[in-house]
Design an enzyme around this catalytic site. Structure first.
Site, PDB file in Angstrom:
ATOM      1  CE  LYS A 123       7.204  -5.338   0.103  1.00 36.77           C
ATOM      2  NZ  LYS A 123       7.650  -3.970  -0.156  1.00 36.77           N
ATOM      3  CE  LYS A 166       6.168  -9.164  -2.036  1.00 36.94           C
ATOM      4  NZ  LYS A 166       5.121  -9.214  -1.000  1.00 36.94           N
ATOM      5  N   GLY A 172       2.684  -0.002  -1.740  1.00 34.40           N
ATOM      6  CA  GLY A 172       1.587   0.675  -2.427  1.00 34.40           C
ATOM      7  C   GLY A 172       1.301   0.145  -3.809  1.00 34.40           C
ATOM      8  N   GLY A 173       1.781  -1.087  -4.110  1.00 35.20           N
ATOM      9  CA  GLY A 173       1.494  -1.677  -5.409  1.00 35.20           C
ATOM     10  C   GLY A 173       2.474  -1.291  -6.505  1.00 35.20           C
ATOM     11  CG  HIS A 216      -3.489  -7.681   4.091  1.00 32.96           C
ATOM     12  ND1 HIS A 216      -2.710  -7.122   3.115  1.00 32.96           N
ATOM     13  CD2 HIS A 216      -2.888  -7.356   5.258  1.00 32.96           C
ATOM     14  CE1 HIS A 216      -1.692  -6.479   3.665  1.00 32.96           C
ATOM     15  NE2 HIS A 216      -1.789  -6.604   4.965  1.00 32.96           N
ATOM     16  CG  HIS A 243      -1.774  -3.701  -4.545  1.00 28.15           C
ATOM     17  ND1 HIS A 243      -1.885  -5.065  -4.381  1.00 28.15           N
ATOM     18  CD2 HIS A 243      -1.581  -3.508  -5.881  1.00 28.15           C
ATOM     19  CE1 HIS A 243      -1.743  -5.663  -5.550  1.00 28.15           C
ATOM     20  NE2 HIS A 243      -1.561  -4.756  -6.476  1.00 28.15           N
ATOM     21  CD  GLU A 283       0.805  -5.079   6.555  1.00 31.71           C
ATOM     22  OE1 GLU A 283       0.576  -5.488   5.406  1.00 31.71           O
ATOM     23  OE2 GLU A 283       0.637  -3.891   6.898  1.00 31.71           O
ATOM     24  NE  ARG A 306       3.972   2.977   8.005  1.00 25.16           N
ATOM     25  CZ  ARG A 306       2.749   2.579   7.695  1.00 25.16           C
ATOM     26  NH1 ARG A 306       1.779   2.727   8.594  1.00 25.16           N
ATOM     27  NH2 ARG A 306       2.468   2.013   6.549  1.00 25.16           N
TER      28      ARG A 306
END
Length: 690
Positions: A123, A166, A172-173, A216, A243, A283, A306
């Site tokens: 990220k 994060k 996945g949180g 989202h 999440h 996203e 993907r």
């Protein structure tokens, strides 16, 4: 970049379950030969049977020793002269090294390049690539190389509260913390770093402004070798638990054409920066205005390099086969040659998807393992099933417990949602618990129906969503009794001329008792009954008793009982109300599976006529394994003194951890070892009172 004249004659799918079957369906239509790779646990799975060829993968069923072994997958591909590998989603689908290894071995990887996967896998790196383009909206925050505690605290204070800490890697949180005030900051950084390191091997963190009310929204993109990128509209994925997406739909009910155009333009620009090829998803979060006006502000979140789990909703509203597009782009075809020129997205109706899992929402979504005794999808108009199971399939401890994806399409959102609700009610799974009732609660909620969604939807409405039917209707017990009675009557070999249940004394009626699986036998409902035949139907006079107290009295009529190999269709009435049921008996465990479109699916256990011990005594230790799983960690040694509430052991099943706590102060003794795989009900440990 793949050679433009490369053909795919044989494809290997480096995945399992429903996504492998989904890819095989397209390959079969296109005349492409298919290869499945599978673990030992998956040897008899439907996706293996669907493939033209299959090969076992590794000597251990755990994902790390099977589906994550890229080296073994490539060896199999070369041995079977495979032209291309499709990774599906999860497992190796976003592994840059696997994509590179495919290329170096002359095998086409059906997905983006190693560079694209690497760029978007972090990220921090993704934001660094995009930060110079002021037209791409990034969430305010910090993603710098200086990861010292002092620098992170300083940058967090600059961002302001609330904020989100994060992990740069993974998802996945994991490694994610919401911080609302300065006093929480240091502990949040420490715990997020530790969790990120343990989960992904990388403790790098980024800090972002946290928005309480957001949707989202993700944009489906495709790129080709010529550099062209297009967007195929949005999917709304706001309904999430921990999440993880629970419901996905397209289009979003509140996105205006102007905002959709801006988001699609941003998604195309982001993909173009990294020369993106094949299918991907960009996203975003969309800020939900408090005054109820349409949203207008959005921020980039991440790129998933993907095919997504929820890709079918896009297929339903576009009429396209996204897997076919993937395969043709991997062969070097251009988007233009496929008739995809990037025209503005105009959805054809509305589509909604849910994921049916083998899990029990009443027990904190504990995975449910075992054999699927019956699987009966409801193939009604507008319904699609992407399923990884069939009757007889085993739900194992090793993998995600998703049974299938159910997708409904309709002319508008209301029709699509209603079709999905009805489809869920009429979908029959015997043998494992599912989240079906929970999904119906979500889809039926007034706020969902009105489109009032944010990523906090589930926690905002937890009380209503987690309200489940506690009392089983007496008609369900009646259906089981009537079927049980008729089966026993059919199986009689002697004195068939005498009515079943004949008594010398007319004052003592026949009786059968049943209790719901998961309850104690003391909660059983006893059905006292007498029987008479009236023309073509059998009439029962019933008295319902629980804990020696009468809870009901009525007349029942059995009209029809049709055997359908493994299950039966039963038509019966109670108190003049006629309903239909589907039933199956597991004689080994004395269990009856029963389904009604009105009441749902239940498992009833028949009480033995002459019990020798109380059922409670047969349940064994308080520290039995609640499900099949693997012992991950023992927190103490044999003989250690422990306190009530102390975590003594950690188990893992289907990626979910379960902690076993001490119920009292005492001395612990373990019966299992770390790494041991245990069955449900196995004794794990004991605590002896001091």
């Amino acid at each position: 970049m793949n050679p433009p004249d490369r053909k795919i004659r044989k494809l290997l799918v480096a995945n399992r379950g429903e996504i492998a079957r989904r890819i095989f369906r397209t390959c079969k239509r296109l005349g492409i030969s298919t290869v499945a790779v599978h673990s030992i646990a998956d040897s008899s799975s439907p996706f293996v049977k669907d493939a033209d060829e299959s090969a076992i993968l590794g000597s251990n069923s755990e994902a790390s020793q099977s589906y994550l072994r890229g080296d073994l997958i490539i060896q199999i591909a070369k041995r079977l002269n495979v032209d291309a590998i499709h990774p599906g989603y999860g497992f190796l689908s976003e592994n840059a090294q696997f994509a590179a290894d495919c290329k170096s071995n002359g095998i086409t990887f059906v997905g983006p390049s190693e560079f694209s996967i690497k760029s978007m896998g972090s990220k921090i790196e993704a934001k660094n690539l995009l930060k110079n383009d002021k037209t791409i909206p990034l969430i305010p925050g910090y993603n710098g190389a200086d990861q010292s505690e002092n620098r992170l605290i300083k940058e967090a204070l600059n961002v302001g509260f609330p904020l989100l800490i994060k992990a740069s890697a993974g998802g996945g949180g994991k490694g994610m913390r919401i911080v609302r005030k300065e006093s929480e900051l240091k502990d949040a950084i420490d715990s997020a770093k530790t969790e990120a390191k343990n989960s992904f091997g990388d403790e790098k963190l980024l800090i972002e402004r946290y928005f309480d009310r957001v949707r989202h929204i993700e944009i489906q993109i495709f790129g080709d070798d010529s550099g062209k990128v297009i967007a195929l509209g949005e999917r709304e994925c706001s309904v999430q638990r921990r999440h993880q997406k629970v419901v996905e739909e397209s289009p979003c009910s509140v996105i205006t054409p102007q905002l959709r155009s801006k988001m699609c333009e941003a998604a195309v620009k982001i993909a173009s920066v990294i020369n993106y090829v094949n299918a991907g998803t960009v996203e975003f979060i969309v800020d939900e205005p408090l005054n109820g006006s349409p949203p207008s502000q959005f921020y980039f979140l991440e790129v998933n390099t993907r095919l997504q789990v929820e890709h079918p909703v896009t297929e339903m509203v576009t009429g396209l086969d996204l897997v076919e597009i993937q395969l043709k782009i991997a062969c070097g075809q251009t988007l233009s040659s496929l008739g995809l020129n990037g025209e503005p997205f105009v959805p054809k109706g509305h589509a909604v998807e849910v994921r049916l899992y083998a899990e029990d929402p009443k027990k904190d979504f504990r995975p449910s393992t075992g054999k699927v005794q019956i699987w009966l999808p409801n193939h009604s108009e507008g319904l699609r099933y992407d399923s990884g199971i069939e009757a007889g399939s085993e739900v194992s401890i090793y993998y995600d417990p998703m049974l299938c994806k159910m997708i409904a399409h309709g002319a508008n959102r209301q029709i699509a949602v209603q079709r999905l609700i009805e489809g869920l009610k009429k979908t029959i799974v015997f043998g494992v618990n599912t989240n079906r009732e929970y999904l119906i609660n979500i889809l039926s909620h007034p706020s969902f129906a009105s489109g009032k969604l944010t990523t906090h939807f589930i926690q905002d409405h937890a009380t209503e969503l987690f309200t489940f039917q506690e009392r089983i209707d007496l008609h369900v017990y009646t259906a089981v009794l009537l079927w049980d009675y008729q089966n026993r009557d059919r199986e009689r070999k002697f004195l068939r001329q005498i009515p079943s249940g004949f008594r010398n004394s007319p004052y003592k009626p026949q009786k059968s008792s049943y209790y719901a699986e998961g309850q104690q036998s003391s909660e059983a409902i006893s059905l006292e009954y007498s029987v008479r035949q009236v023309e073509n139907s059998t009439h029962f006079k019933l008295r319902f008793v629980q804990k020696e107290q009468k809870v009901g009295e009525d007349e029942a009529v059995l009209f029809e009982n049709k055997d359908k190999n493994e299950f039966a269709l039963l038509d019966c009435s109670l108190g003049g109300i006629r309903r239909r049921f589907i039933l199956m008996e597991d004689k080994e465990s004395n269990r009856f599976f029963v389904h009604s479109d009105v009441f749902g699916t239940f498992t009833l256990v028949k009480c033995p006529r002459l019990p020798t011990k109380a059922v409670e005594e047969s349940l064994g230790s308080d520290y039995n394994s609640p499900m099949p799983g693997k012992v991950i960690k023992k927190n103490c040694k044999n003989g250690d003194q422990v306190k009530k509430g102390q975590v003594l052991l950690v188990m893992e099943s289907m990626k979910m951890e379960t902690k076993v706590q001490s119920l009292k102060d005492g001395k612990v003794s373990y019966f299992v070892e770390e790494g041991q795989v245990v069955e449900a009900g196995s004794a794990l440990l004991n605590v002896e009172q001091r």
